[in-house]
Design a protein around this motif. Sequence first.
Motif: not given
Length: 121
Positions: A23-26, A30-36, A69-73, A79-84
């Motif tokens: 969870x992001x705040x501040x 949507x102005x930022x790329x994200x990663x894990x 799978x990385x995804x975002x809402x 941002x999410x990281x689904x790990x299978x």
Amino acid sequence: QVLLVESGGGLVQAGGSLRLSCAASGSTFSNHAMGWFRQAPGKEREFVANMDWSGATTYYTDSVKGRFTISRDNAKNTVYLQMNSLKPEDTAVYYCAGYLLRSPFGSPRYWGQGTQVTVSS
């Protein structure tokens, strides 16, 4: 300044799945790329996956392709990281990362506190 808070880590058996959330705040998310990224005991932090501001463009390290799978809402600032098909070698502290710009190039500017993922054999 972007504040990132991860959740969803835990203990899972090999072959199992976990979904990490960040969870992001501040700032306008949507102005930022994200990663894990992740850091295993005794090893350096390594790149896992990232995506641009829209989620349309994603990148993965070879060892997780086809499993993670990385995804975002952007509406939820998350941002999410689904790990299978998790493997013991996926055991690490996983860090959410935010980039300064909309494209995920260069080093991340912002980091979460990390969440532990442990995969038992």
